[in-house]
Scaffold this motif. Structure first.
Motif, PDB file in Angstrom:
ATOM      1  N   SER A  82       0.917  -1.191   0.144  1.00  0.00           N
ATOM      2  CA  SER A  82      -0.106   0.086  -0.185  1.00  0.00           C
ATOM      3  C   SER A  82       0.855   1.305   0.098  1.00  0.00           C
ATOM      4  CB  SER A  82      -0.851  -0.010   1.215  1.00  0.00           C
ATOM      5  OG  SER A  82      -1.682  -1.216   1.314  1.00  0.00           O
ATOM      6  N   SER A  86       0.932   4.067  -2.818  1.00  0.00           N
ATOM      7  CA  SER A  86       0.892   5.507  -2.181  1.00  0.00           C
ATOM      8  C   SER A  86       2.206   6.107  -2.940  1.00  0.00           C
ATOM      9  CB  SER A  86       0.941   5.564  -0.770  1.00  0.00           C
ATOM     10  OG  SER A  86       1.056   6.912  -0.328  1.00  0.00           O
ATOM     11  N   LYS A  94      -5.171   8.034  -4.727  1.00  0.00           N
ATOM     12  CA  LYS A  94      -5.748   7.460  -3.684  1.00  0.00           C
ATOM     13  C   LYS A  94      -5.363   5.975  -3.917  1.00  0.00           C
ATOM     14  CE  LYS A  94     -10.430   6.701  -1.510  1.00  0.00           C
ATOM     15  NZ  LYS A  94     -12.194   7.013  -1.584  1.00  0.00           N
ATOM     16  N   THR A  96      -6.964   2.324  -2.239  1.00  0.00           N
ATOM     17  CA  THR A  96      -7.858   1.467  -1.365  1.00  0.00           C
ATOM     18  C   THR A  96      -7.356   0.137  -1.187  1.00  0.00           C
ATOM     19  OG1 THR A  96      -9.769   2.923  -2.032  1.00  0.00           O
ATOM     20  CG2 THR A  96     -10.389   0.678  -1.008  1.00  0.00           C
ATOM     21  N   LYS A 109      -1.989   0.126   9.181  1.00  0.00           N
ATOM     22  CA  LYS A 109      -2.301   1.663   9.469  1.00  0.00           C
ATOM     23  C   LYS A 109      -1.320   2.390  10.012  1.00  0.00           C
ATOM     24  CE  LYS A 109      -7.498   0.910   9.326  1.00  0.00           C
ATOM     25  NZ  LYS A 109      -8.874   0.855  10.300  1.00  0.00           N
ATOM     26  N   TYR A 112       1.116   3.588   7.972  1.00  0.00           N
ATOM     27  CA  TYR A 112       0.747   4.732   7.070  1.00  0.00           C
ATOM     28  C   TYR A 112       1.153   6.096   7.841  1.00  0.00           C
ATOM     29  CZ  TYR A 112      -1.927   0.801   4.552  1.00  0.00           C
ATOM     30  OH  TYR A 112      -2.231  -0.211   4.050  1.00  0.00           O
ATOM     31  N   THR A 118      -1.146   9.738   3.823  1.00  0.00           N
ATOM     32  CA  THR A 118      -2.422   9.896   4.066  1.00  0.00           C
ATOM     33  C   THR A 118      -3.459   9.703   3.121  1.00  0.00           C
ATOM     34  OG1 THR A 118      -2.121  12.423   3.346  1.00  0.00           O
ATOM     35  CG2 THR A 118      -1.640  11.591   5.593  1.00  0.00           C
ATOM     36  N   ASN A 119      -2.939   8.978   1.883  1.00  0.00           N
ATOM     37  CA  ASN A 119      -3.882   8.858   0.907  1.00  0.00           C
ATOM     38  C   ASN A 119      -4.168   7.513   0.865  1.00  0.00           C
ATOM     39  OD1 ASN A 119      -1.322   7.802   0.185  1.00  0.00           O
ATOM     40  ND2 ASN A 119      -1.212   8.810  -2.055  1.00  0.00           N
ATOM     41  N   GLU A 121      -6.709   4.124   2.252  1.00  0.00           N
ATOM     42  CA  GLU A 121      -7.787   3.706   3.156  1.00  0.00           C
ATOM     43  C   GLU A 121      -7.848   2.321   3.069  1.00  0.00           C
ATOM     44  OE1 GLU A 121     -11.892   4.575   2.033  1.00  0.00           O
ATOM     45  OE2 GLU A 121     -11.572   3.988   0.034  1.00  0.00           O
ATOM     46  N   VAL A 123     -10.254  -1.188   3.957  1.00  0.00           N
ATOM     47  CA  VAL A 123     -11.571  -1.732   4.347  1.00  0.00           C
ATOM     48  C   VAL A 123     -11.183  -3.018   4.827  1.00  0.00           C
ATOM     49  CG1 VAL A 123     -13.674  -2.483   3.396  1.00  0.00           C
ATOM     50  CG2 VAL A 123     -12.435  -0.352   2.548  1.00  0.00           C
TER      51      VAL A 123
END
Length: 250
Positions: A82, A86, A94, A96, A109, A112, A118-119, A121, A123
């Motif tokens: 991730s 990023s 972004k 995801t 997280k 990050y 900060t871009n 997320e 799930v």
């Protein structure tokens, strides 16, 4: 080179030297990616689930060449890849991520936050259930699949179903599908005693809840679907543990 099956290197020593030479003469990684990758290798029991640094550079190069600004990642693990995406998409892009294991998601997280990404997320939940529910405001430019292997065919079918012309899409026209581990140490192509990985695979299935006896069958199904689907321009690259590449065409 006339042959499709060349013997590239005479022994493992030459292969190692050539790989190191190629890595030295390829674009580098940011310092924080080196740092976090090393942290995972030195501290996590299942660190083999993380993409290698050299492969990272290969897929980052591909994503940059495609101009990717929105990436969907199926399978986050510790969040290294991730962070890699990023870096590719930049502050205005972004990422995801879908991650089944809440403990992995929390560690991702934390990474990050540590590195100021900060871009991204995440799930949390089974990607087989979460993927059909995604409703992005804009379609993704690239989907990276690196999760449970038995889910690969379903992931692909959902991406195709949710990315049809004339509807709100998951993946844009011309977008890329990048799937890791699609050859599974060559077992997808040669799943018998002639492959030294054959016996080790059986032991891994018995010892781990992550692998399953259906993995090889499902990866073969995924590869064949990528190659036969008219809406995908596919190329299976026999490098690393096999990287399946597809470009969505309408």
């Amino acid at each position: 080179m006339k042959s499709d099956v060349p013997v590239l290197y005479p022994n493992e020593e030459v292969a190692k030297a050539v790989t190191e030479y190629a890595a030295t003469n390829s674009g580098g990684l940011p310092a924080h990616l080196h740092e976090y990758h090393d942290h995972i290798l030195n501290n996590e029991e299942k660190s083999n689930l993380t993409i290698s640094k050299y492969q990272s550079r290969a897929v980052m190069w591909l994503a940059k060449a495609a101009g990717a600004k929105r990436v969907l990642e199926i399978g986050v693990y510790m969040g290294y890849s991730s962070l890699m995406w990023s870096e590719v998409v930049g502050p205005q892009g972004k990422v995801t991520g879908l991650e089944f294991n809440p403990d992995y998601a929390e560690k991702a997280k934390a990474a990050y936050a540590k590195y100021g990404a900060t871009n991204i997320e995440v799930v949390v939940g089974d990607a087989l259930e979460q993927l059909p529910k995604l409703n992005p405001d804009q379609p993704y430019d690239l989907v990276f699949i690196d999760a449970q292997k038995s889910g690969y065919p379903a992931y692909l079918r959902t991406i195709l179903e949710r990315s049809r012309p004339g509807q709100k899409r998951l993946l844009r026209e011309g977008g890329l599908i990048v799937a890791d581990n699609v050859l599974r140490r060559g077992l997808v192509a040669l799943n018998n005693e002639a492959n030294p990985a054959y016996e080790g695979e059986a032991k891994a299935v018995q010892a781990s809840g992550y692998w399953s006896e259906d993995d090889i069958k499902c990866l073969d199904e995924f590869n064949r679907l990528m190659a036969s689907e008219k809406r995908i321009d596919a190329f299976l690259m026999p490098l690393f543990d096999g990287v399946g590449l597809g470009r969505l065409v309408d």
